[in-house]
Each structure stands twice: as C-alpha cells, then as structure tokens.
Design an enzyme around this catalytic site. Structure first.
Site, PDB file in Angstrom:
ATOM      1  N   ASN A   1      52.141 -24.386 -74.229  1.00 31.37           N
ATOM      2  CA  ASN A   1      51.081 -25.045 -74.713  1.00 31.37           C
ATOM      3  C   ASN A   1      50.564 -25.900 -74.330  1.00 31.37           C
ATOM      4  OD1 ASN A   1      50.799 -26.454 -77.545  1.00 31.37           O
ATOM      5  ND2 ASN A   1      51.074 -28.210 -76.598  1.00 31.37           N
ATOM      6  N   GLU A   2      49.291 -25.688 -75.105  1.00 32.59           N
ATOM      7  CA  GLU A   2      48.244 -26.237 -74.073  1.00 32.59           C
ATOM      8  C   GLU A   2      47.567 -26.452 -72.912  1.00 32.59           C
ATOM      9  OE1 GLU A   2      47.398 -29.680 -76.514  1.00 32.59           O
ATOM     10  OE2 GLU A   2      46.196 -28.792 -78.401  1.00 32.59           O
TER      11      GLU A   2
ATOM     12  N   GLU B   1      57.106 -30.388 -84.257  1.00 37.02           N
ATOM     13  CA  GLU B   1      58.023 -31.358 -83.028  1.00 37.02           C
ATOM     14  C   GLU B   1      58.332 -32.470 -83.340  1.00 37.02           C
ATOM     15  OE1 GLU B   1      54.706 -31.833 -79.820  1.00 37.02           O
ATOM     16  OE2 GLU B   1      52.908 -31.981 -82.028  1.00 37.02           O
TER      17      GLU B   1
HETATM   18  O1  AHR Z   1      49.943 -31.696 -83.486  1.00 40.32           O
HETATM   19  C1  AHR Z   1      49.775 -33.039 -82.544  1.00 40.32           C
HETATM   20  C2  AHR Z   1      49.665 -32.474 -80.694  1.00 40.32           C
HETATM   21  O2  AHR Z   1      48.227 -31.935 -80.458  1.00 40.32           O
HETATM   22  C3  AHR Z   1      50.548 -31.777 -80.559  1.00 40.32           C
HETATM   23  O3  AHR Z   1      51.795 -32.260 -79.752  1.00 40.32           O
HETATM   24  C4  AHR Z   1      49.277 -30.650 -78.833  1.00 40.32           C
HETATM   25  O4  AHR Z   1      49.896 -29.522 -79.201  1.00 40.32           O
HETATM   26  C5  AHR Z   1      48.047 -30.551 -79.475  1.00 40.32           C
HETATM   27  O5  AHR Z   1      47.151 -31.798 -78.711  1.00 40.32           O
END
Ligand code: AHR
Length: 658
Positions: free
Chosen positions: A365-366, A48
């Site tokens: 995500n999460e 990312e």
């Molecule tokens: O890897 C860093 C961050 O950690 C990511 O963006 C997120 O998915 C997680 O909380």
C-alpha cells in the site's frame, strides 16, 4: 436550500424559465461511434480498520476489549459492579493465561453479596425490543467456587434488566459457556452494559466475553445488518482489503498478519492498529473479509503485505523478503486453493470448503512513501514473479510506478481538499496516453469536504471526478472511495470525510454515498463519445504550496479555470438504454442542449434521478435522508432536446433508444 426545495424548483419552474437564464451548454453524443467499454468492475469498495470501521462498526461484536488485551495494565472498558452492601474485586491476571494467544484473563472475586463485572461496549450497547443476542464467555472457577453466574443486558445504572440468563455451574478448567439473551418490549437504547455476576463468595476467571446481536444473513461472527444493506445498495463490484495503512502497520509486528486472524476467534491474539491508534480484536479476519465479499457478491481484491511498514521499516529483497512472499502465496492459497492444498484445507477447516474467486492481488500500500530509493522496485519484482509463477491468471497491482516489471495495474490515490480542486482534475484521464502499460486502479479517492461525512459540495466534487473515471473506464478499471466508514461517536474518528456514518444505534449514507449509488446503479456497458461547447468556467485559486524548510512561503499558484458542468454518457448494448449523467456545480439552473447522433430513435419519455441541495447541506444520524436522489418519469427527451438542470445537482437521465 434543502434538497426537496431544489427539486421543487425543477418540478414547478415555469416552462418559460427552462433554458433561460444561462446560455445552454451543447452536448453532442455520438451514440453510433462507441468503441470503448465501461469497466464492469469500475465501482468497488475500499476498507480498512480506521474510524472504528469494524470494531464498534461493521463487525457485529458488542463487547469491547473482550479478551482483556487492549491495555496490559487495566481492564479498560470494564467496571466492577458492586452494589451497596456487596464487596469484591476485579483485576487483570497474567498468572491465569487463557491460552497462548491470550495470555491473560480477568479475575473476579466475590467476597460478599452479588458482585460482577460489566462491559460498556463501543459507546454503549444497542438494546432493541424482541431481539435475540448470542452471549458467550470462557470461564474457570477457583477451588471452592462453582457458580452460578448470571449474564445480563442492563441499563448503565443496572436498574433496568433488559434480558438475563444463568449459567448454573462453572468448572475448574477453561470452558466456553453460551447463553441466549432475549429482550421483550424494551425501548431501543444504547445506554446499556453487559454484566456477568455471581452471588456466592469465590473467585472466577473470565476470557473472550462476547455478545452478538442478529447479523446480516445470520452469519455467526457476522456483520451489522444496517451497514451491510447500505453497502448492498451500492452494488459494489469488488472489495479492496485489508488496507490501507492497516495492512502495513507502523512496524512489521503490527502489520495485518493474516495467519493470526483466522480460525476460532478465541485463538486470535488481536493486535494494535497503531496506524489509527486503537485495538483490533481481529474478529474481522481474512475469512470474514471473504465472507463479506460473498454476501454482497463482490470480488475480493486482496492486498498482501509487501515488506514495508509506515515507520520506514522495510525488508530487503532477496532472502530476507522470501518469508513475506511465501506468506502472501499462502494467503492467496487460503483464498482460492481447493481443499487439497495446505491452506485451502485450512480454509475448509475454518468453515468454508468452497474456494473464493480471486483475480486481483495488490502488493502493499502506498509504497511511494518508502523513502529508500528503489526499495519497492526490488520488493515488487520478487512478489510479482512469485505470484505470476504460481498463479499466471492473477492480475498483480503495484501501489506506485515501478521499473523492471510491468504490473497489470497501478493503484493511484487522490484526496482533494475542495470541490474545485477535485473538479479541476476530472478531465485528467481524458488525455492520459493509452498503450500496453498498466491499467489504472483508483484505489482511494475522495473530495474531503464535510466532516465526519461529505456534504453536498463534497458529493459534487466526487460526482465530477466519477464522470471522468466513467468516461475513461477503458483505462480506469477499478475505483474505490476511501475511507468507507466512520463511527460518529465522540473520539471515534481519525480521518474526517468518510462515506458512511453510524453510531451505536443507526447508520446513514452521506450525499457522496448517494452520488456513488447513482453512478454505480445507472450505467451501460458502452462509453459514448461526447463533445461539449459552452461549459461555463469558474475561477479557482489553488491553495498555496507548503512553506520551504527555511520557512519561506512559495509564490501563489496561478488562478485556474475550472468547469462547472461535467458529464458522462454510456449505453447498454442489450437494451439500448442511454444513461446521461450531468453534474451542475453552479448556483443557477443550467440548460443543456443534448444532440444524440447515430441512432434510429430516442424516445421522448424516460426516467430521471436527481440529487440537488445547497453545498453545505448534508446527512447525519439526526437527518439521515436530508439529501437523497429523487426518481421521476420525464418527458421531452429525444435525439435533440434541451433540459435544464437544477443548481448544485447531480442528475442521471435514462433514455430508451434504438
Ligand atoms: O484512507 C485513509 C488512508 O489514506 C489509507 O489508510 C492510506 O492508504 C492513505 O494514506
């Protein structure tokens, strides 16, 4: 103790010492009883925009703030170049928009002498000898000015011109101008800038000023070759993109809005990566992620925006969410649709007629951070149903446990703050019940020891954890460390402990990187059942829990016993080769008695790969290979043998067997 010193210990140790000093651990490998398979997709990558991963990192662009949108008030990372005796000015000019995506431009006015604007790059601009740089910019001249413009790569003080070219004439409408800048026998350096200047009075507006060095596989708008090579050497099976928090954004507006990241880079608006607090040009857009996969023979693992952003912004399932579900379906079609589909045709127009293979789609995500109870359940179900209805073959990944639908995978994230803590979890999957439920993607994990990149202690924690994933890779089908990249220049890092580091000129793999390379390059397709006796244990005091809301400190957690030795054994069913991985976390050599049953023979000669170093040892720009694996031929293997593993070491033994 340096890596080389530990290896010297192994080579020079008097044979009488081997197997002494500690009681041997006994490992029984039942090679005839393998029923489970190593997932061929176990070792992948997660990426990312964080720590300047693409901007000033993998993405080859050398000009920072190329579209002048990074700051609405001033042309940050640009300066006026106005030598003594010359005069002029530069300013952002919203009255001369470049286009709808970039409704601003930079106005350069020359009053007297030769005046220009210069870009400082991302912590400088790398200049190397005999190198061709592709420069381009858009320009529009005010009445009375027609050029010429000079574009030059110079030292920061302007005194040394490394390469220069001239654009003879500039018209009164926006137009793209291109030039090749070729250096001669220059000394490699990063203290450089890119300047565009005019020596005649007048006004000119500039936009999308770009400079690319040679890229991996010569892709236009492509990637930095040294970092790509580090990745290629890991043999990754997949790439999880585009995030991470970068997918979600703090708000819906700052999510990874994929439709704004495709096509001509001059039409991409870019956006604020507000999770990690810097500007993304979106030069690394959806197609570039896919081409990155293509270049490294990785499967794309596409994460789609799921209607939740990090500041607790969420879209209600039902009609409100429908546009985002459609956005995801369009995105999947862009990736894998043929040229007769709407978005497949758009991909073809963007330069890639051939569809990309796509097996895995992750929804969000999460989403465990979404504090509204049940919100993800509803959102996930809507995405799941729509994706499965159109693409039944796609494996849909949930980012946390859901009810109502059974995802194909659940993505689990594990960041551990010490080697002991990571090691204490390395057997977690051994006892996880198998059944008809979702498989596991361990989509983010790391032992967070060492900054900016993990040291040997981090690598030992990582390796212990990887033995657990590999031994259980009938369940853990996909795994990826995070974060992958860090620009180590001052101020570039938001998240310490990242696998690969780089600055403007060079890059390096951490000990954790080499541990992963050892694992992903050395395994078979069969998981060999293994039992152990006599593994030394170590006391570990888990850190105190968080204070309560009233400030009270919770009672200390009980001391845990954590193993000091970890292992995984796999076999290649075609060649017969056994791969035995051993992680010794002790400060002392550890003898291991290996007993392999169920095979006709195991040859005495084989290969070893060993990485050993003191826990604090690490790699860096200055010492990129201080801690690396060393390969050697070994003797004395067989169906029954004892071998001593060095202190603080990660080892692979390759044994030929029938
Ligand atoms: O890897 C860093 C961050 O950690 C990511 O963006 C997120 O998915 C997680 O909380």
């Amino acid at each position: 103790m340096a890596a080389a010193a530990v290896c010297a210990w192994l080579v020079n140790a008097p044979s009488g010492l081997r197997g002494q000093g500690a009681n041997p651990v006994v490992l029984q490998i039942k090679a005839g009883e393998a029923t489970l398979h190593v997932s061929p997709t176990l070792y992948g990558l997660m990426t990312e925009e964080i720590n300047f991963s693409y901007e000033g990192g993998l993405y080859g662009e050398l000009v920072r703030n190329r579209s002048f949108k990074e700051d609405p008030k001033e042309a940050v990372h640009w300066q006026l170049v106005q030598p003594a005796g010359a005069s002029g000015s530069m300013a952002l000019d919203p009255s001369q928009p470049f286009n709808a995506a970039i409704p601003i431009s930079l106005k350069l006015t020359v009053s007297q002498g030769a005046v220009g604007v210069a870009n400082e790059g991302f912590w400088g601009i790398p200049v190397r000898p005999q190198t061709r740089y592709r420069a381009s910019f858009y320009a529009k001249a005010a009445p009375g000015f027609s050029g010429p413009l000079t574009i030059a790569l110079t030292s920061n003080d302007g005194a040394t011109i490394h390469a220069t070219a001239q654009v003879k004439s500039i018209g009164g409408d926006w137009k793209k101008y291109e030039a090749t800048l070729t250096t001669k026998d220059v000394k490699p350096s990063s203290e450089n800038r890119l300047a565009i200047s005019a020596a005649r009075p007048g006004t000119v507006w500039l936009s999308m000023v770009s400079l690319f060095p040679p890229t991996y596989a010569n892709r236009p708008n492509g990637n930095r070759p040294d970092i790509m090579q580090l990745l290629a050497d890991m043999h990754p099976a997949f790439l999880r993109f585009p995030g991470g928090n970068y997918l979600e954004g703090n708000t819906i507006e700052t999510r990874f809005d994929w439709k704004k990241t495709i096509g001509d880079i001059s039409q991409r608006p870019g956006h604020m990566d507000d999770g990690w607090r810097y500007w993304s040009s979106d030069g690394m857009g959806l197609l570039e992620f896919l081409e990155w996969c293509e270049d490294l023979h990785m499967q794309p693992l596409l994460a789609v925006y799921a209607g939740y952003s990090m500041r607790q912004v969420r879209v209600a399932p039902g009609n409100d969410l429908a546009p985002y579900v459609n956005e995801a379906l369009d995105e999947i079609e862009y990736v894998m649709g043929d040229a007769n589909t709407t978005w497949g045709a758009r991909r073809a127009k963007d330069g890639h007629p051939k569809p990309f293979p796509l097996t895995y789609v992750e929804v969000g995500n999460e989403d465990n951070f979404d504090r509204q109870a049940g919100s993800y359940d509803g959102r996930f179900a809507q995405f799941f149903d729509a994706i499965k209805a159109k693409y039944p073959q796609i494996q849909v990944i949930a980012t946390t446990r859901v009810t109502g639908r059974t995802p194909d995978f659940v993505d689990e994230h594990y960041y551990r703050n010490s080697e002991d803590e990571m090691a204490s979890h390395a057997h977690d999957y051994d006892t996880r019940p198998r059944g008809a439920g979702p498989k596991v993607m361990c989509g983010e994990w790391a032992t967070r020891v060492g900054r900016p990149t993990p040291n040997m202690s981090g690598a030992l924690g990582d390796a212990a954890w990887m033995t657990g994933m590999e031994r259980n890779s009938d369940l853990v089908i996909l795994s990826s460390y995070a974060p992958l990249f860090v620009n180590v220049n001052p101020g570039a890092m938001q998240w310490p402990t990242d696998l690969i580091g780089y600055n403007t000129m060079a890059s390096y793999g951490s000990p954790g990187y080499y541990a992963q390379q050892m694992f992903s390059s050395h395994h078979g397709d069969l998981i060999l059942p293994t039992t152990d006796q006599g593994v030394p244990m170590k006391d570990w005091q888990p850190p105190a829990g968080r204070r309560g809301a009233d400030g009270t400190q919770p009672p200390p957690r009980p001391v845990q016993q954590v193993p000091t030795l970890f292992y995984s054994a796999t076999r290649d069913s075609k060649t017969g080769t056994i791969y035995l991985k051993i992680v010794n976390r002790l400060s002392t050599p550890q003898p291991v008695k290996v007993e392999i049953s169920g095979l006709a023979s195991v040859e005495s000669k084989g290969q070893s790969v060993v990485m050993a170093a003191s826990p604090d040892d690490t790699n860096s720009i200055a010492e990129p290979t201080k801690v690396i694996p060393v390969s050697a031929s070994v003797d004395g293997l067989g169906a029954n043998f004892t071998r001593t593993f060095p202190p603080y070491s990660i080892s692979v033994l390759e044994m030929k067997a029938k």
